[in-house]
Design an enzyme around this catalytic site. Structure first.
Site, PDB file in Angstrom:
ATOM      1  N   ILE A 155       0.837  -1.210   0.000  1.00 15.91           N
ATOM      2  CA  ILE A 155       0.000   0.000   0.000  1.00 15.91           C
ATOM      3  C   ILE A 155       0.869   1.256   0.000  1.00 15.91           C
ATOM      4  O   ILE A 155       0.615   2.201  -0.756  1.00 15.91           O
ATOM      5  CB  ILE A 155      -0.968  -0.020   1.212  1.00 15.91           C
ATOM      6  CG1 ILE A 155      -1.943  -1.199   1.078  1.00 15.91           C
ATOM      7  CG2 ILE A 155      -1.722   1.299   1.320  1.00 15.91           C
ATOM      8  CD1 ILE A 155      -2.787  -1.485   2.304  1.00 15.91           C
ATOM      9  N   SER A 231      -4.073   2.703   8.343  1.00 12.41           N
ATOM     10  CA  SER A 231      -3.464   1.387   8.561  1.00 12.41           C
ATOM     11  C   SER A 231      -4.129   0.629   9.714  1.00 12.41           C
ATOM     12  O   SER A 231      -4.954  -0.256   9.479  1.00 12.41           O
ATOM     13  CB  SER A 231      -1.966   1.547   8.750  1.00 12.41           C
ATOM     14  OG  SER A 231      -1.330   0.347   8.442  1.00 12.41           O
ATOM     15  N   ARG A 232      -3.766   0.957  10.954  1.00  3.75           N
ATOM     16  CA  ARG A 232      -4.432   0.364  12.113  1.00  3.75           C
ATOM     17  C   ARG A 232      -4.513   1.437  13.198  1.00  3.75           C
ATOM     18  O   ARG A 232      -3.568   2.189  13.416  1.00  3.75           O
ATOM     19  CB  ARG A 232      -3.669  -0.849  12.654  1.00  3.75           C
ATOM     20  CG  ARG A 232      -3.872  -2.130  11.847  1.00  3.75           C
ATOM     21  CD  ARG A 232      -5.299  -2.689  11.949  1.00  3.75           C
ATOM     22  NE  ARG A 232      -5.497  -3.889  11.161  1.00  3.75           N
ATOM     23  CZ  ARG A 232      -5.945  -3.925   9.908  1.00  3.75           C
ATOM     24  NH1 ARG A 232      -6.227  -2.796   9.276  1.00  3.75           N
ATOM     25  NH2 ARG A 232      -6.111  -5.067   9.281  1.00  3.75           N
ATOM     26  N   ASP A 256      -8.907   6.545   9.033  1.00  2.00           N
ATOM     27  CA  ASP A 256      -9.849   5.532   8.552  1.00  2.00           C
ATOM     28  C   ASP A 256      -9.920   4.389   9.562  1.00  2.00           C
ATOM     29  O   ASP A 256     -10.707   3.464   9.391  1.00  2.00           O
ATOM     30  CB  ASP A 256      -9.383   5.004   7.186  1.00  2.00           C
ATOM     31  CG  ASP A 256     -10.383   4.030   6.568  1.00  2.00           C
ATOM     32  OD1 ASP A 256     -11.571   4.413   6.461  1.00  2.00           O
ATOM     33  OD2 ASP A 256      -9.993   2.902   6.219  1.00  2.00           O
ATOM     34  N   GLU A 261     -12.093   1.055  17.546  1.00  2.00           N
ATOM     35  CA  GLU A 261     -13.104   1.050  16.485  1.00  2.00           C
ATOM     36  C   GLU A 261     -14.087  -0.110  16.562  1.00  2.00           C
ATOM     37  O   GLU A 261     -15.189  -0.030  16.030  1.00  2.00           O
ATOM     38  CB  GLU A 261     -12.442   1.078  15.100  1.00  2.00           C
ATOM     39  CG  GLU A 261     -11.719  -0.205  14.723  1.00  2.00           C
ATOM     40  CD  GLU A 261     -11.108  -0.129  13.322  1.00  2.00           C
ATOM     41  OE1 GLU A 261     -10.465   0.877  12.988  1.00  2.00           O
ATOM     42  OE2 GLU A 261     -11.273  -1.106  12.565  1.00  2.00           O
ATOM     43  N   HIS A 293     -13.185   2.763   8.470  1.00  2.00           N
ATOM     44  CA  HIS A 293     -12.460   1.609   7.914  1.00  2.00           C
ATOM     45  C   HIS A 293     -13.009   1.239   6.536  1.00  2.00           C
ATOM     46  O   HIS A 293     -13.363   0.080   6.281  1.00  2.00           O
ATOM     47  CB  HIS A 293     -12.539   0.410   8.874  1.00  2.00           C
ATOM     48  CG  HIS A 293     -11.310  -0.460   8.800  1.00  2.00           C
ATOM     49  ND1 HIS A 293     -10.633  -0.894   9.892  1.00  2.00           N
ATOM     50  CD2 HIS A 293     -10.644  -0.982   7.729  1.00  2.00           C
ATOM     51  CE1 HIS A 293      -9.608  -1.646   9.516  1.00  2.00           C
ATOM     52  NE2 HIS A 293      -9.593  -1.713   8.199  1.00  2.00           N
ATOM     53  N   GLN A 294     -13.068   2.231   5.668  1.00  2.00           N
ATOM     54  CA  GLN A 294     -13.630   1.990   4.339  1.00  2.00           C
ATOM     55  C   GLN A 294     -12.583   2.056   3.237  1.00  2.00           C
ATOM     56  O   GLN A 294     -12.919   1.971   2.053  1.00  2.00           O
ATOM     57  CB  GLN A 294     -14.780   2.967   4.044  1.00  2.00           C
ATOM     58  CG  GLN A 294     -14.361   4.376   3.662  1.00  2.00           C
ATOM     59  CD  GLN A 294     -15.538   5.244   3.242  1.00  2.00           C
ATOM     60  OE1 GLN A 294     -16.259   5.750   4.097  1.00  2.00           O
ATOM     61  NE2 GLN A 294     -15.743   5.427   1.958  1.00  2.00           N
ATOM     62  N   ALA A 295     -11.300   2.196   3.613  1.00  2.00           N
ATOM     63  CA  ALA A 295     -10.274   2.379   2.578  1.00  2.00           C
ATOM     64  C   ALA A 295     -10.237   1.197   1.607  1.00  2.00           C
ATOM     65  O   ALA A 295      -9.994   1.362   0.420  1.00  2.00           O
ATOM     66  CB  ALA A 295      -8.906   2.597   3.218  1.00  2.00           C
ATOM     67  N   PHE A 296     -10.506  -0.006   2.106  1.00  2.00           N
ATOM     68  CA  PHE A 296     -10.439  -1.208   1.251  1.00  2.00           C
ATOM     69  C   PHE A 296     -11.684  -1.366   0.386  1.00  2.00           C
ATOM     70  O   PHE A 296     -11.719  -2.208  -0.497  1.00  2.00           O
ATOM     71  CB  PHE A 296     -10.311  -2.468   2.137  1.00  2.00           C
ATOM     72  CG  PHE A 296     -11.607  -2.829   2.814  1.00  2.00           C
ATOM     73  CD1 PHE A 296     -12.066  -2.121   3.909  1.00  2.00           C
ATOM     74  CD2 PHE A 296     -12.408  -3.850   2.319  1.00  2.00           C
ATOM     75  CE1 PHE A 296     -13.273  -2.433   4.514  1.00  2.00           C
ATOM     76  CE2 PHE A 296     -13.628  -4.171   2.914  1.00  2.00           C
ATOM     77  CZ  PHE A 296     -14.054  -3.448   4.020  1.00  2.00           C
TER      78      PHE A 296
HETATM   79  P1  NAD Z   1       2.809  -4.932   3.692  1.00  2.00           P
HETATM   80  O1  NAD Z   1       3.084  -6.096   4.577  1.00  2.00           O
HETATM   81  O2  NAD Z   1       2.912  -5.107   2.208  1.00  2.00           O
HETATM   82  O3  NAD Z   1       3.765  -3.707   4.086  1.00  2.00           O
HETATM   83  C1  NAD Z   1       4.011  -3.294   5.388  1.00  2.00           C
HETATM   84  C2  NAD Z   1       5.335  -2.539   5.376  1.00  2.00           C
HETATM   85  O4  NAD Z   1       5.520  -1.980   6.691  1.00  2.00           O
HETATM   86  C3  NAD Z   1       6.547  -3.437   5.075  1.00  2.00           C
HETATM   87  O5  NAD Z   1       7.356  -2.850   4.083  1.00  2.00           O
HETATM   88  C4  NAD Z   1       7.270  -3.486   6.419  1.00  2.00           C
HETATM   89  O6  NAD Z   1       8.680  -3.617   6.280  1.00  2.00           O
HETATM   90  C5  NAD Z   1       6.888  -2.145   7.012  1.00  2.00           C
HETATM   91  N1  NAD Z   1       7.126  -2.055   8.438  1.00  2.00           N
HETATM   92  C6  NAD Z   1       7.162  -3.063   9.361  1.00  2.00           C
HETATM   93  N2  NAD Z   1       7.479  -2.562  10.567  1.00  2.00           N
HETATM   94  C7  NAD Z   1       7.617  -1.214  10.404  1.00  2.00           C
HETATM   95  C8  NAD Z   1       7.949  -0.150  11.292  1.00  2.00           C
HETATM   96  N3  NAD Z   1       8.228  -0.378  12.590  1.00  2.00           N
HETATM   97  N4  NAD Z   1       8.010   1.105  10.782  1.00  2.00           N
HETATM   98  C9  NAD Z   1       7.775   1.329   9.463  1.00  2.00           C
HETATM   99  N5  NAD Z   1       7.469   0.355   8.584  1.00  2.00           N
HETATM  100  C10 NAD Z   1       7.389  -0.893   9.053  1.00  2.00           C
HETATM  101  O7  NAD Z   1       1.357  -4.413   4.092  1.00  2.00           O
HETATM  102  P2  NAD Z   1       0.328  -3.591   3.192  1.00  2.00           P
HETATM  103  O8  NAD Z   1      -0.486  -4.522   2.373  1.00  2.00           O
HETATM  104  O9  NAD Z   1       1.036  -2.469   2.547  1.00  2.00           O
HETATM  105  O10 NAD Z   1      -0.658  -3.040   4.338  1.00  2.00           O
HETATM  106  C11 NAD Z   1      -0.216  -2.143   5.338  1.00  2.00           C
HETATM  107  C12 NAD Z   1      -1.246  -2.071   6.438  1.00  2.00           C
HETATM  108  O11 NAD Z   1      -2.424  -1.461   5.920  1.00  2.00           O
HETATM  109  C13 NAD Z   1      -1.731  -3.444   6.934  1.00  2.00           C
HETATM  110  O12 NAD Z   1      -0.889  -3.946   7.950  1.00  2.00           O
HETATM  111  C14 NAD Z   1      -3.103  -3.137   7.457  1.00  2.00           C
HETATM  112  O13 NAD Z   1      -2.995  -2.864   8.834  1.00  2.00           O
HETATM  113  C15 NAD Z   1      -3.516  -1.859   6.727  1.00  2.00           C
HETATM  114  N6  NAD Z   1      -4.694  -2.025   5.872  1.00  2.00           N
HETATM  115  C16 NAD Z   1      -5.761  -1.186   6.049  1.00  2.00           C
HETATM  116  C17 NAD Z   1      -6.878  -1.305   5.233  1.00  2.00           C
HETATM  117  C18 NAD Z   1      -8.073  -0.388   5.383  1.00  2.00           C
HETATM  118  O14 NAD Z   1      -9.133  -0.669   4.813  1.00  2.00           O
HETATM  119  N7  NAD Z   1      -7.975   0.719   6.094  1.00  2.00           N
HETATM  120  C19 NAD Z   1      -6.916  -2.300   4.256  1.00  2.00           C
HETATM  121  C20 NAD Z   1      -5.799  -3.125   4.096  1.00  2.00           C
HETATM  122  C21 NAD Z   1      -4.692  -2.982   4.911  1.00  2.00           C
END
Ligand code: NAD
Length: 330
Positions: A155, A231-232, A256, A261, A293-296
């Site tokens: 992402i 993200s979270r 988001d 939540e 939480h609608q980004a996805f």
């Molecule tokens: P991913 O696993 O492809 O990438 C995560 C990245 O974070 C990796 O490059 C990792 O090295 C890095 N990372 C790990 N520890 C870290 C730290 N301490 N500081 C900085 N970077 C660090 O994951 P992704 O698919 O890109 O998704 C990222 C996050 O997005 C997911 O973990 C999830 O929580 C969130 N997400 C949210 C939604 C939404 O609808 N809002 C949907 C999907 C995912």
């Protein structure tokens, strides 16, 4: 195979029923979250399918195993809500959907940024009331701003590519930087915090990243920073962010996701009294945008989630590994 869904919404049923025409599983849907209070409802199903706010802790996993569950299928990417070690010990396989549409989340992040910095949410309401004045709507260009990305996975990378199209300087912090990814300049976290006009969180929630945005990291940011979290929720110490908003240190906040939540998101509470004073305080700021939480949440992503989830469950049920090994956590 019998699969019991938790936290199921009408759109889950729509997309999974459609995808299941290819697989023919027996799917049952429950609206409630999975947790200790409801785990006994599992009765003869060999798989459960869960989402971001289901609580799949060691206690829940113990009961699932006793009741014959062999697979926990996460219909999402994040898995911080599952005790993987407990699943491993119980012999339960855990799969997820690691990449359904990074662009869906990246594009929502940009929607939040543009809404905030161009105040389109205010303009929308204002014009509907026949108020065509521009007072109070002055925005900010994205062109030539510095955007800091925390976490350059799927992402974060999709987001970085889009921001370069706006003419932004894109910098990033990741403990595991990708040397092939030259869209961003990797910097230490301190430097990213100090240099960014906009900071966007795209790292997973882990013990290392919980409250990565806190009093110290907030004060290391530029005054007037825009902070976005898709993200979270627990990446951010919400109480500290509220203080930074009150001090005008943060110019705009877009979230988001929110640490508490699970009491709120994905529910229609329009007739309820909200007991969470923190979210009420956040929503009272004119420069804060909250989405639930609608980004996805796009057609493309929902289709992909349903297909990949049922594909993985089908493969595991047949004693095979899913084709895309990345989907297996345990
Ligand atoms: P991913 O696993 O492809 O990438 C995560 C990245 O974070 C990796 O490059 C990792 O090295 C890095 N990372 C790990 N520890 C870290 C730290 N301490 N500081 C900085 N970077 C660090 O994951 P992704 O698919 O890109 O998704 C990222 C996050 O997005 C997911 O973990 C999830 O929580 C969130 N997400 C949210 C939604 C939404 O609808 N809002 C949907 C999907 C995912």
């Amino acid at each position: 195979m019998r699969i019991l869904f938790f936290s199921a919404k009408p759109y889950d049923k729509q997309f999974f029923n459609k995808a299941n025409e290819e697989y023919g599983h027996q799917i049952e849907y429950l609206e409630t979250h999975l947790g200790p209070h409801i785990v006994q409802a599992v009765d003869g199903q060999e798989a459960v399918c869960v989402f971001v706010n289901d609580k799949v802790n060691a206690g829940v996993i113990g009961v699932l195993a006793d009741r014959g569950v062999k697979i926990i299928a996460l219909r999402c990417a994040g898995f911080n809500n599952v005790d993987l070690e407990a699943a491993r010990k119980a012999g339960i396989r855990v799969c997820r959907v690691p990449e359904y549409s990074p662009e869906a989340v990246a594009e929502h992040t940009i929607a939040m940024i543009l809404t905030l910095v161009r105040k389109t949410h205010k303009a929308y309401n204002r014009v509907r009331e026949q108020n065509f004045s521009l007072n109070g709507l002055i925005g900010m260009n994205l062109h030539q701003k510095t955007v800091g990305i925390i976490g350059t996975g799927k992402i974060g990378k999709a987001f970085a590519r889009i921001m370069t199209g706006f003419g932004c300087r894109v910098i990033a912090y990741d403990p595991y930087p990708d040397p092939q990814f030259d869209t961003v300049t990797y910097l230490p976290l301190d430097a990213l915090l100090a240099e960014s006009d906009i900071i966007s969180l795209h790292c997973p929630l882990t013990d290392d990243t919980r409250h990565i945005i806190n009093k110290q990291t907030l004060s290391a940011m530029k005054k007037g920073v825009t902070l976005i979290n898709t993200s979270r929720g627990a990446l951010v110490n919400t109480a500290d962010v509220i203080q930074a908003l009150k001090r005008h240190h943060i110019a705009f906040l877009g979230i988001d996701v929110y640490e508490q939540e699970e009491q709120l998101f994905f529910k229609d509470l329009s007739e309820s009294i909200i007991e969470d004073d923190t979210i009420q305080r956040l929503m009272s700021f004119p420069n804060v945008l909250v989405t639930a939480h609608q980004a996805f949440f796009t057609q493309e992503a929902l289709h992909e989630i349903a297909t990949v989830t049922l594909d993985s469950v089908t493969a595991l049920n047949a004693g095979n590994e899913p084709e895309n090994r990345g989907v297996m956590l345990v």
